[in-house]
Design an enzyme around this catalytic site. Sequence first.
Site, PDB file in Angstrom:
ATOM      1  N   GLY A 154      10.522  -6.636  -1.710  1.00  0.00           N
ATOM      2  CA  GLY A 154      11.063  -5.302  -1.937  1.00  0.00           C
ATOM      3  C   GLY A 154      11.351  -4.488  -0.690  1.00  0.00           C
ATOM      4  CG  ASP A 202       3.606   2.141  -9.552  1.00  0.00           C
ATOM      5  OD1 ASP A 202       3.771   3.295  -9.950  1.00  0.00           O
ATOM      6  OD2 ASP A 202       3.454   1.175 -10.321  1.00  0.00           O
ATOM      7  CB  THR A 209       0.864  -3.736  -3.544  1.00  0.00           C
ATOM      8  OG1 THR A 209       1.076  -4.136  -4.894  1.00  0.00           O
ATOM      9  CG2 THR A 209       1.505  -4.744  -2.609  1.00  0.00           C
ATOM     10  CG  LEU A 210       0.532   0.397   1.195  1.00  0.00           C
ATOM     11  CD1 LEU A 210       1.466  -0.667   1.754  1.00  0.00           C
ATOM     12  CD2 LEU A 210       1.289   1.715   1.040  1.00  0.00           C
ATOM     13  CE  LYS A 255       7.297   3.974  -9.754  1.00  0.00           C
ATOM     14  NZ  LYS A 255       7.306   3.138 -10.971  1.00  0.00           N
ATOM     15  CG  ASP A 274      11.883  -7.212  -8.484  1.00  0.00           C
ATOM     16  OD1 ASP A 274      11.123  -6.556  -7.735  1.00  0.00           O
ATOM     17  OD2 ASP A 274      11.469  -8.037  -9.321  1.00  0.00           O
TER      18      ASP A 274
END
Length: 173
Positions: free
Chosen positions: A39, A101, A105-106, A129, A157
């Site tokens: 992404g 989000d 992940t981060l 977000k 995506d």
Amino acid sequence: MVQILIEAPAVARRVAWLAGMVARDYAEASPVFVGVLNGAVQFMMDLIGRLPPELRQRLRYDFLSASSYRGETSTGEVAIRHAGSLDLAGQDVIVVDGIVDTGLTLARVLELLSKAGPRSLRTCVLLDKPSRRRRPVPVDYCGFAIEDRFVVGYGLDRDQQLRALPFVGVVAR
Ligand code: IMP
Ligand code: MG
């Protein structure tokens, strides 16, 4: 049908603005950009493309592969498939992702990269977000804060589709 949320020229203006902030903060440094595949690719290369030539000469970049999503819902599990190949010890690292989000992940990526012993570790995302956060995560450079809608385009995506759109959009249902 995809509805445009942020037009391509507005994205480009914001990316240039972010590049200005990064250029100012890393004027004396030789940062390593680490993009989160897939992404971040479009965003990171456009961002780097807007940096001044002297900084582009010094910087390095790499990618790592992380994924947590199936369709439009987070699985809550973050798999790191490829951790990148540059040695980050003592480096000024900037993690780049298209969107933050839940933050899972981060947070996982930061945990992993901090083990390499970077001198500094910052994050840069095009979209945030904040209302969806499940794990607090520092966002040092942010393009746009958006409300809780599933967005596509400009690298993002939905099941691997719609990534290549030049704008940020939402899928109308
Ligand atoms: P997080 O772990 O929930 O913060 O989500 C980060 C990852 O989920 C991003 O790197 C994206 O790949 C994906 N993601 C989160 N929200 C969206 C969205 O609205 N559209 C597309 N991908 C998203
Ligand atoms: Mg995805």
